[in-house]
Write a protein that holds these residues in place. Structure first.
Motif, mmCIF file in Angstrom:
data_model
loop_
_atom_site.group_PDB
_atom_site.id
_atom_site.type_symbol
_atom_site.label_atom_id
_atom_site.label_comp_id
_atom_site.label_asym_id
_atom_site.label_seq_id
_atom_site.Cartn_x
_atom_site.Cartn_y
_atom_site.Cartn_z
ATOM 1 N N VAL A 1 -4.950 13.106 -7.417
ATOM 2 C CA VAL A 1 -4.619 12.654 -6.043
ATOM 3 C C VAL A 1 -5.488 11.820 -5.344
ATOM 4 C CG1 VAL A 1 -3.926 13.563 -3.737
ATOM 5 C CG2 VAL A 1 -3.492 14.949 -5.780
ATOM 6 N N PHE A 2 -5.114 10.556 -4.836
ATOM 7 C CA PHE A 2 -6.245 9.643 -4.422
ATOM 8 C C PHE A 2 -5.875 9.210 -2.891
ATOM 9 C CE2 PHE A 2 -7.352 7.901 -8.821
ATOM 10 C CZ PHE A 2 -8.701 7.437 -8.413
ATOM 11 N N SER B 1 -9.678 12.577 -5.200
ATOM 12 C CA SER B 1 -10.658 11.498 -5.334
ATOM 13 C C SER B 1 -10.465 10.605 -4.269
ATOM 14 C CB SER B 1 -10.819 10.722 -6.553
ATOM 15 O OG SER B 1 -11.463 9.884 -6.669
ATOM 16 N N THR B 2 -11.634 9.947 -3.779
ATOM 17 C CA THR B 2 -11.186 8.730 -2.877
ATOM 18 C C THR B 2 -11.522 7.372 -3.973
ATOM 19 O OG1 THR B 2 -13.968 8.388 -2.519
ATOM 20 C CG2 THR B 2 -12.360 9.687 -1.069
ATOM 21 N N ASP B 3 -11.520 6.147 -3.437
ATOM 22 C CA ASP B 3 -11.760 5.125 -4.308
ATOM 23 C C ASP B 3 -13.281 4.951 -4.977
ATOM 24 O OD1 ASP B 3 -9.157 3.866 -4.447
ATOM 25 O OD2 ASP B 3 -9.502 3.248 -2.399
ATOM 26 N N ALA B 4 -14.029 5.842 -4.552
ATOM 27 C CA ALA B 4 -15.393 6.108 -5.234
ATOM 28 C C ALA B 4 -15.168 6.423 -6.690
ATOM 29 C CB ALA B 4 -16.166 7.039 -4.624
ATOM 30 N N LEU C 1 -1.977 8.879 -1.704
ATOM 31 C CA LEU C 1 -1.644 9.154 -0.490
ATOM 32 C C LEU C 1 -1.550 7.881 0.479
ATOM 33 C CD1 LEU C 1 -3.758 12.404 -0.069
ATOM 34 C CD2 LEU C 1 -1.364 12.398 -0.299
ATOM 35 N N ASP C 2 -2.277 6.925 0.026
ATOM 36 C CA ASP C 2 -1.987 5.574 0.539
ATOM 37 C C ASP C 2 -2.160 4.499 -0.160
ATOM 38 O OD1 ASP C 2 -5.168 5.608 0.481
ATOM 39 O OD2 ASP C 2 -4.973 7.195 1.791
ATOM 40 N N ILE C 3 -1.543 3.242 0.043
ATOM 41 C CA ILE C 3 -1.653 2.084 -0.664
ATOM 42 C C ILE C 3 -2.861 1.370 -0.317
ATOM 43 C CG2 ILE C 3 -0.325 0.092 -1.604
ATOM 44 C CD1 ILE C 3 0.904 2.768 -2.095
ATOM 45 N N PRO C 4 -3.905 1.155 -1.428
ATOM 46 C CA PRO C 4 -4.875 -0.055 -0.964
ATOM 47 C C PRO C 4 -4.156 -1.361 -0.800
ATOM 48 C CG PRO C 4 -5.216 1.122 -2.985
ATOM 49 C CD PRO C 4 -3.897 1.285 -2.521
ATOM 50 N N PRO D 1 -4.327 -5.226 -4.655
ATOM 51 C CA PRO D 1 -3.409 -4.624 -5.818
ATOM 52 C C PRO D 1 -4.137 -4.109 -6.825
ATOM 53 C CG PRO D 1 -2.500 -6.476 -4.949
ATOM 54 C CD PRO D 1 -3.911 -6.492 -4.179
ATOM 55 N N ALA D 2 -5.486 -4.835 -7.068
ATOM 56 C CA ALA D 2 -6.431 -4.553 -8.122
ATOM 57 C C ALA D 2 -6.911 -2.990 -7.982
ATOM 58 C CB ALA D 2 -7.568 -5.476 -8.300
ATOM 59 N N VAL D 3 -7.059 -2.508 -6.814
ATOM 60 C CA VAL D 3 -7.728 -1.154 -6.406
ATOM 61 C C VAL D 3 -6.538 -0.303 -6.930
ATOM 62 C CG1 VAL D 3 -8.539 0.350 -4.695
ATOM 63 C CG2 VAL D 3 -9.231 -2.077 -4.838
ATOM 64 N N LEU D 4 -5.540 -0.622 -6.685
ATOM 65 C CA LEU D 4 -4.422 0.355 -6.897
ATOM 66 C C LEU D 4 -4.499 0.399 -8.431
ATOM 67 C CD1 LEU D 4 -1.884 2.042 -6.136
ATOM 68 C CD2 LEU D 4 -0.478 -0.087 -6.242
ATOM 69 N N GLU D 5 -4.401 -0.452 -9.159
ATOM 70 C CA GLU D 5 -4.313 -0.637 -10.568
ATOM 71 C C GLU D 5 -5.681 0.085 -11.214
ATOM 72 O OE1 GLU D 5 -1.791 -1.481 -12.712
ATOM 73 O OE2 GLU D 5 -0.704 -1.708 -10.874
#
Length: 841
Positions: free
Chosen positions: A563-564, A615-618, A634-637, A640-644
């Protein structure tokens, strides 16, 4: 006196006392003989040893009929063997009862208990019999065999449902001769006669106009004929059929699911999460429309999924769709007047509006997330089960969670006759402690599976793995609460004012740009929860939806989930709820030292009890979490590269399973519009929104592109009420309790949010009141950036290109400088004139 005299006197006295004692005892015995015997009260849960199951259950219904209050009205002319309306003051419902025989062999009640218990009686029938027996003039007639001259076709509910014939005294010989064509020796209708019903009834009425065929018999015959029609259509289905139904290519197992449900008419689709139950249900509804002629389908789902269903329907087919909203009068108007094929309504609303929905006479009903009706004692479950339609499809990934009563409750809505009465079902499959009566286990579960084979279809991911793509992405749209919507709207209005300012003047200063970035980020934050902004409130719907998903996924014993969320405060709320539910998990955020991170994902990968990695994006890079096959964002960055990068934690070399990505997106918000309108290149998105200060001095072309996208994603819908909740729906959204003590425990050793936030409400100072410090800072920043630009040849070229323009007709090059307005230019010219005049002196 003589002593003998006293002895005789004493003896007489004793004899009189003894006589009186005997009289008292004799009177007491008489009183006991007159006193009625104490009535034995039967237990609802423990069967007396001397009684059979059927005897016990029959006596229980007689016992209930004596205790409850009923209002009974004779609807016919006969004093005993007639039709009755029985009103139950307890349930507030009226039932039709027909008394046709002394022994209950021909009696009838419209209640479900009578139709499923196989006893031939129910509390309503027994209430009528009690009422008749209390009348001396009628009691004698009740003991006589009824003289029923008419012949009739009826449904026998003793055991399996059967269409039966009862021949009366009128034209008895003619009816016996006629019956040989359509009924067996036992009086049961032959299967071939179902398709000849019209001819059968015409012939019977020619013999005698008193002939009767009861409504439930007609309904049962129509049901059997419809089954034959569906079996024929589904048997001849080919690939072209599905192309006509739906705009996407279905997987083979999905086609199988559509045909299975279509053949059954009323079915349970219990596939694992991620196998596409929604698209199968839409294709099923389209199949019924094309081949059976259905005109109205009602979809009942959790409030958070209403607009998800609307989006899916509009994507997969052309069928018109309406979401039920508003107060009761507005909803009633929709039920009465709306012409859409699909109507979508929440469980809470459907429970309140079941009578209006039934008056609309829907052809089919789809129950999504049907665990809402597993508790058959709950009022919401009872009301939903009152919804009537010829066709029904239940969607659930977990048909059986805690006990077999839950499964019974689901099956009861689809086919109430399949498993019989609840007492029969439980007595046949529960194992109880003989002393305490407590349920200790279950038996005969394979037999239940065989009974349900015709109406329940379940496929796991393992069974259809070869048919699935390696990766499936799904956007799940959820509404916001009114409180979230208010904050989001206020922030959007602030952004809109800055967009207007940019469109008018062609630029934004550093302060405006920073405020713009903060407002956009806060709009995204409030899409998750108001807690991220104020740490005081927790208005949200995403957590509720997340745990609905997790409840289903955790039933799959070997599946692990990542879960992000970009916001540590959002993961904090999730962690509190996981702890409350005693679900083992690992939690990674920016406050965890790098040396300790390896232990987190090692434990997650190796411990079978640890099912969730939060997790967070850390944790967006460098982690190998391929033991998981589900990832929930839970949310969209923005980037797009962060999502991938997030997805790459589980979708990577060495992954042995197909993966499912679920994105929770707030309906009609900045998140929703980002999906289709925010088309930045990854590098631009990173520069603008992920790295803070570097975003302020973008080149004009890139900033123009950015502002145009901001304009599109922050534009408010015309109808802001589209995601607001009425009073009924507010009750359905269960907010997680803001447990401050638990949150404080998790706050220990956790750093503050990694992204710096502006205050939630900030008033922009007028231009003429900007402080001297701000002016100096802005000027210094300008000159610093100007020096950096002039030191780089490429930057100089970009600067020259941005402030010059070539006239295509004359070929001359002009210098162009963006200014705030004409008044600013005029003031500047006056200032220059003053300077020149001073120099000339």
């Amino acid at each position: 006196m003589d002593s003998h005299f006293f002895l005789d006197l004493q003896q007489s006295h004793n004899m009189a006392v003894a006589k009186r004692k005997k009289a008292i005892i004799r009177n007491m015995k008489k009183a006991q003989a007159i006193k009625p015997e104490r009535e034995v009260i039967l237990s609802n849960t423990r069967k007396p040893e001397k009684l059979s199951e059927n005897e016990w259950q029959t006596l229980l219904r007689i016992q209930i009929a004596k205790k409850e209050k009923f209002e009974i009205k004779n609807l016919g002319k006969q004093p005993v063997y007639s039709d009755y309306a029985v009103f139950s003051t307890k349930s507030n419902n009226t039932y039709k009862v027909a008394i046709r025989s002394r022994d209950n062999s021909l009696n009838f009640c419209s209640c479900l208990d009578f139709k499923t218990n196989g006893l031939g009686t129910c509390k309503h029938i027994e209430a009528v019999r009690n009422s008749l027996q209390r009348k001396k003039s009628i009691k004698r007639l009740l003991e006589q065999t009824p003289d029923l001259p008419y012949s009739s076709i009826y449904v026998s509910y003793m055991g399996d449902r059967k269409i039966k014939l009862r021949i009366g005294t009128d034209q008895q010989t003619a009816f016996k001769k006629w019956a040989r064509k359509y009924f067996d020796a036992d009086g049961t209708m032959l299967p071939s006669a179902h398709m000849k019903m019209e001819v059968l009834l015409q012939e019977a009425h020619k013999i005698s106009k008193t002939f009767r065929c009861y409504d439930d018999a007609i309904a049962f015959i129509v049901e059997q004929r419809d089954t034959i029609k569906r079996e024929t259509v589904t048997k001849n289905a080919d690939s072209q059929l599905f192309k006509e139904l739906i705009k996407v290519e279905l997987f083979p197992y999905q086609k199988e699911g559509v045909l299975f449900a279509a053949k059954a008419g009323r079915a349970i689709l219990a596939d694992d999460m991620g196998l596409g139950k929604t698209v199968q249900a839409i294709a099923w509804a389209q199949f019924l429309h094309k081949h059976i002629g259905t005109q109205k389908v009602v979809i009942v789902c959790p409030t958070s999924l209403k607009y998800q269903w609307k989006t899916e329907i509009e994507k997969f087919c052309d069928g018109p769709v309406t979401v039920i909203e508003g107060n009761v009068l507005a909803r009633k108007s929709i039920y009465e007047n709306d012409k859409s094929y699909f109507l979508i309504v929440s469980y809470h609303m459907a429970g309140n509006d079941w009578q209006y929905i039934n008056q609309m006479r829907p052809d089919a009903i789809i129950l999504d997330e049907a665990q809402r009706i597993k508790n058959w004692r709950a009022k919401i479950s009872q009301n939903i089960k009152r919804l009537r339609s010829p066709y029904a499809l239940i969607l659930t990934g977990t048909p059986l969670e805690n006990n077999i009563e839950e499964l019974y409750s689901l099956v009861q809505y689809v086919n109430p006759f399949l498993l019989g009465s609840l007492y029969q079902f439980l007595s046949g499959h529960q194992v109880k402690d003989p002393d305490t009566g407590k349920v200790t286990g279950y038996t005969g579960l394979n037999n239940i599976g065989k009974q349900l084979k015709a109406i329940l279809l379940r496929r796991t991911k393992k069974e259809v793995l070869k048919q699935l793509p390696e990766r499936m992405d799904k956007n799940l749209f959820v509404p916001m609460t009114n409180q979230q919507l208010d904050v989001h709207t206020e922030l959007a209005n602030g952004v809109a004012s800055m967009v207007t300012k940019w469109k008018r003047f062609g630029f934004l200063n550093e302060q405006d740009r920073q405020r713009l970035m903060n407002s956009l980020n806060m709009m995204r934050m409030v899409c998750d929860s108001t807690y991220i902004l104020d740490q005081q409130t927790n208005f949200q719907t995403k957590l509720d939806e997340l745990f609905n998903i997790l409840d289903e996924l955790l039933e799959m014993k070997e599946e692990k989930i990542v879960v992000f969320s970009q916001w540590e405060r959002m993961t904090r709320l999730v962690a509190v709820e996981l702890q409350r539910r005693k679900i083992k998990f690992e939690n990674l955020h920016g406050g965890i030292h790098s040396k300790k991170r390896e232990a987190l994902f090692t434990n997650f990968n190796n411990d079978p009890e640890c099912r969730i990695f939060l997790s967070t994006d850390a944790g967006g890079v460098g982690l190998n979490l391929q033991t998981a096959s589900y990832l929930i964002n839970l949310d969209i960055p923005w980037n797009p590269a962060v999502l991938e990068q997030r997805i790459g934690r589980i979708y990577r070399m060495g992954q042995q399973k197909n993966v499912s990505i679920i994105n929770l997106v707030a309906q009609d918000t900045i998140e929703h519009r980002m999906l289709s309108t925010l088309k930045f290149k990854s590098s631009v998105a990173a520069g603008i929104l992920d790295n803070g200060e570097d975003s302020i001095f973008l080149g004009d072309d890139k900033f123009k592109q950015f502002m145009q996208s901001v304009e599109s994603i922050t534009q408010l819908p015309d109808d802001k009420s589209i995601v607001s909740f009425d009073e009924d729906e507010k009750q359905e959204i269960a907010l997680i309790d803001n447990d401050q003590e638990n949150i404080k425990e998790i706050e220990t050793n956790i750093v503050e949010e990694e992204i710096v936030q502006e205050p939630l409400y900030q008033v922009e100072p007028p231009v003429d009141m900007v402080s001297s410090d701000s002016l100096v800072n802005t000027g210094m920043a300008f000159f610093s950036q100007l020096i950096n630009t002039l030191n780089d040849q490429q930057s100089i070229k970009q600067l020259v290109s941005s402030i010059t323009e070539k006239d295509e007709k004359t070929g001359r090059t002009w210098l162009k400088l963006p200014v705030q307005n004409e008044e600013t230019v005029e003031k500047a010219l006056h200032l220059v004139a003053g300077l020149l005049k001073g120099l000339s002196k």
